[in-house]
Design an enzyme around this catalytic site. Sequence first.
Site, short mmCIF file in Angstrom:
data_model
loop_
_atom_site.label_atom_id
_atom_site.label_comp_id
_atom_site.label_asym_id
_atom_site.label_seq_id
_atom_site.Cartn_x
_atom_site.Cartn_y
_atom_site.Cartn_z
N LYS A 1 0.82 -1.21 0.00
CA LYS A 1 0.00 0.00 0.00
C LYS A 1 0.86 1.26 0.00
CE LYS A 1 -2.47 3.33 2.21
NZ LYS A 1 -2.06 4.37 3.16
N ASP B 1 -5.98 -0.16 0.14
CA ASP B 1 -5.90 -0.45 1.57
C ASP B 1 -7.18 -1.17 1.98
OD1 ASP B 1 -7.92 1.49 1.90
OD2 ASP B 1 -6.39 3.04 1.86
#
Length: 206
Positions: A118, A136
Amino acid sequence: MDNVEEILDKLEKQHPDARCELYHNTPFQLLVATVLSAQSTDKSVNKVTVGLFEEYPDLDSFITLEIGDIEDKIRKIGLYKNKSRSIYNICRVLKSDFDGMVPCGEKELMSLPGVGRKTASVVRAVAFGIPAFAVDTHVFRVTRRIGLTEAKTPDKVSDDLMKLIPEDRWILSHHLFIFHGRRICKAKNPLCAECMVFEECMKIGL
DNA sequence: AACTCGGGGCA
DNA sequence: TGCCCAGAGTT
């Protein structure tokens, strides 16, 4: 999926203030701020980084800090011990392996301590403008519920979103999904009565 | 796949 | 007070 634009328009109407709230001016600062943001809100991270970057704006100044120094400066954020050690080691790896620059490759970024899939996506997209859609927990949950993708891993969700959404809307839609995930489409007890894209919802995990 | 880290935010 | 969290690393 042919009504993507319609869904994004609805979300934009529901979250007119959606935007990146992470404070940064350079790739290095973005990298640090993003590492610090893991499991912490941007607002609490900014409370620390604004002053921190004022005093230590770049790698050359950061590398003078000991782990204990960094801990003292970011103690207000959760997981501060892990994050301090990560930042400390990142500075040294950048110096020794990357000529003091923040790399733009996914593999190189993820080789840095405290940098996962991420964080690497965010740095690539925001700092270098490289096509990447950061996924995410919120983006993963929301896009799957809305039916934008049926993929079961973050990487595949990212691939699907990049095909579905025009590249110039990746950054905005990323924040729209996150805002929607935090405010409305929460993991537990989502506020479906207030959701403007409830019609499209696949009700995954509800 | 399931755990751990952790202070803040929020009810 | 107690619960959850804009993740990553380890087992």
